[in-house]
Design an enzyme around this catalytic site. Structure first.
Site, mmCIF file in Angstrom:
data_model
loop_
_atom_site.group_PDB
_atom_site.id
_atom_site.type_symbol
_atom_site.label_atom_id
_atom_site.label_comp_id
_atom_site.label_asym_id
_atom_site.label_seq_id
_atom_site.Cartn_x
_atom_site.Cartn_y
_atom_site.Cartn_z
ATOM 1 N N CYS A 407 2.184 1.390 2.187
ATOM 2 C CA CYS A 407 1.509 2.582 1.679
ATOM 3 C C CYS A 407 0.030 2.303 1.442
ATOM 4 C CB CYS A 407 2.176 3.037 0.390
ATOM 5 S SG CYS A 407 2.060 1.774 -0.871
ATOM 6 N N LEU A 408 -0.601 1.753 2.467
ATOM 7 C CA LEU A 408 -2.019 1.413 2.382
ATOM 8 C C LEU A 408 -2.749 2.168 3.478
ATOM 9 C CD1 LEU A 408 -1.622 -2.492 2.416
ATOM 10 C CD2 LEU A 408 -2.272 -1.112 0.434
#
Ligand code: PLP
Length: 467
Positions: A407-408
């Protein structure tokens, strides 16, 4: 879907025949992903053995006593240890488990070496008990080794790591080893008289990929060996570590063009060729382009066995390096990691989605994350091979970025924008070639509780088996 046909500089990878053969069979590739999930790391030991034999041929040509040890930190698979053992070469180990696995495989102790950067009591004990050569980095480590060998009643086999060589008027920085300027006193004060240890030789591993620096470091080590002889300290080997260059790319022109286009993009003279116009080491300061390409040098004309030969044939005032070694009957040892693994592995991942980001760039979502293919340098600069098994025939050429599951915002698998013959379809497979050396294992994590990739080997009988 939107398409974009702007020209991006390609970087065509060199691909071994086992890889092209395997990916030409869609059913096999699909069945591997189906059985083991995405991504998988698929390996072959065939190039690994070829690479070893090419190094050996050069060392034999110069009639040098030698030992090649595979630096297994570059890839954790046990199958490479087995292959090294079966073909008579050694393994360089960097941790307790790496060494223990090699011993459990029944490897010959004389073909093992321990170079771990941090060696605690348990690790040193394991090496001493099994009479494995320990490369000593500092005085604390030496004192602990002496204490443990006394307690165990076994003489420890040691080498001494050197650093701080003098190259063309400057001193090479390293955090590792004993400084070459202090090595003579270190040997006389702490090693010469110690009967719990047996000194065997000197070791170094240089950062970077310079032939000149390696040859000069060997010459400086030989001068130290000659000096030591005056004190009746004899030296069996010099170990030159790893860092032998490999060549990942087909074409020099592509490599040169890529660098020119990157500089143009960073200066704003063309549209970006990297994610968020990442300069990969270049940037703009006061309107001026500054910096250097901060990636591995992916294209090299002098690589692997030619790189080794260039070191051995390097002229010094007293003769070429190989002659200096041979005249003194010094064994040359080396610990290649990346270069023995050249062409020995690929990463295969499945396409899960296609979408556009808020700037209109095509994103291809892969079932993998960035730690499963991560370079310690600024990027892994090889075009992936997109296996358009499911793709629609009439899709137009386009370009885009491969993105992963963390989730970057930065979970972009390759920072380069990649040319695509067509928009990949869901279920297509992307093959990232030549990832066995460092790329697949060195930085992998289990964040989000994702499984680590499965490591597979393509066997000579054509079967694919787990490591
Ligand atoms: C002591 C030592 N030996 C060998 C190697 C292997 O180097 P390469 O994979 O570049 O050949 C390394 C890499 O960091 C190292 O630190």
């Amino acid at each position: 879907m939107q398409t974009e046909t702007s020209l991006l500089p390609p970087l065509t990878p060199k691909v071994h025949s086992w890889i092209s053969q395997f990916i030409s069979d869609p059913e096999r590739v699909r069945s591997v992903i189906k059985q083991y999930g995405s991504p998988v790391n698929l390996h072959s030991t065939t190039p690994f053995i070829e690479n070893y034999e090419n190094y050996k041929r050069v060392l034999d040509k110069y009639e040098l006593n030698h030992l090649i040890c595979f630096a297994r930190k570059a890839n954790k698979s046990k199958s490479f240890v087995k292959a090294a053992s079966e073909h008579g070469f050694g393994v360089d180990t960097a941790s307790y488990r790496e060494l223990l696995q090699c011993l459990d495989e029944g490897m010959d102790k004389d073909k093992l070496i321990l170079t771990a950067a941090i060696k605690n009591k348990e690790l040193i004990e394991l090496a001493i008990k099994n009479e494995v050569l320990i490369i000593i980095d500092n005085l604390d480590e030496l004192e602990l080794t002496k204490k443990l060998s006394t307690e165990l009643g076994v003489v420890a086999q040691i080498g001494l790591r050197l650093g701080g060589f003098h190259i063309n008027g400057h001193k090479l920085y390293t955090r590792f080893g004993v400084d070459i300027e202090e090595a003579k006193n270190f040997m006389l004060d702490h090693i010469q008289q110690a009967n719990q240890i047996q000194f065997r030789g000197f070791h170094f591993h240089l950062n970077g990929y310079s032939i000149d620096e390696r040859a000069k470091a060997i010459a400086e080590t030989i001068a130290l060996i000659d000096e030591m002889r005056k004190y009746e300290i004899s030296t069996e080997f010099i170990d030159i570590g790893g860092g032998l260059l490999i060549n990942y790319l087909e074409d020099r022109e592509e490599w040169d063009e890529f660098q020119e286009e990157l500089k143009m993009a960073v200066q704003g003279f063309r549209e970006p060729i990297t994610f968020q116009n990442n300069g990969l080491g270049y940037s703009i300061n006061d309107g001026e382009l500054i910096g250097n390409l901060a990636t591995y040098p992916y294209y090299n004309e002098t690589h692997k066995e030619d790189f080794l030969e260039a070191i051995l044939s390097y002229p010094t005032g007293k003769g070429e390096i190989a002659t200096l070694l041979k005249d003194r009957n010094i064994t040359i040892r080396m610990e290649p990691g990346r270069s023995l693994l050249d062409q020995s592995g690929v990463t295969l991942a499945e396409v899960v989605f296609r979408k556009y980001d808020s700037q209109g760039n095509l994103l291809i979502g892969l079932h993998m994350n960035k730690t499963q293919l991560f370079s310690s340098s600024a990027d892994f600069l090889l075009d992936p091979i997109v296996l358009n098994y499911e793709s629609n025939e009439d899709s137009e050429p386009t370009s885009g970025y491969f993105v992963g599951a963390y989730c970057l915002e930065q979970d972009v698998i390759l920072k380069r924008k990649i040319n695509l013959a067509k928009t990949p379809a869901i279920g297509d497979i992307v093959c990232f070639p030549n990832t066995a050396g460092y790329m697949m294992h060195f930085y992998e994590t289990e964040a989000h509780l994702f499984n680590l990739s499965t490591n597979l080997f393509l066997k000579e009988n054509g079967k694919v088996e787990r490591d």
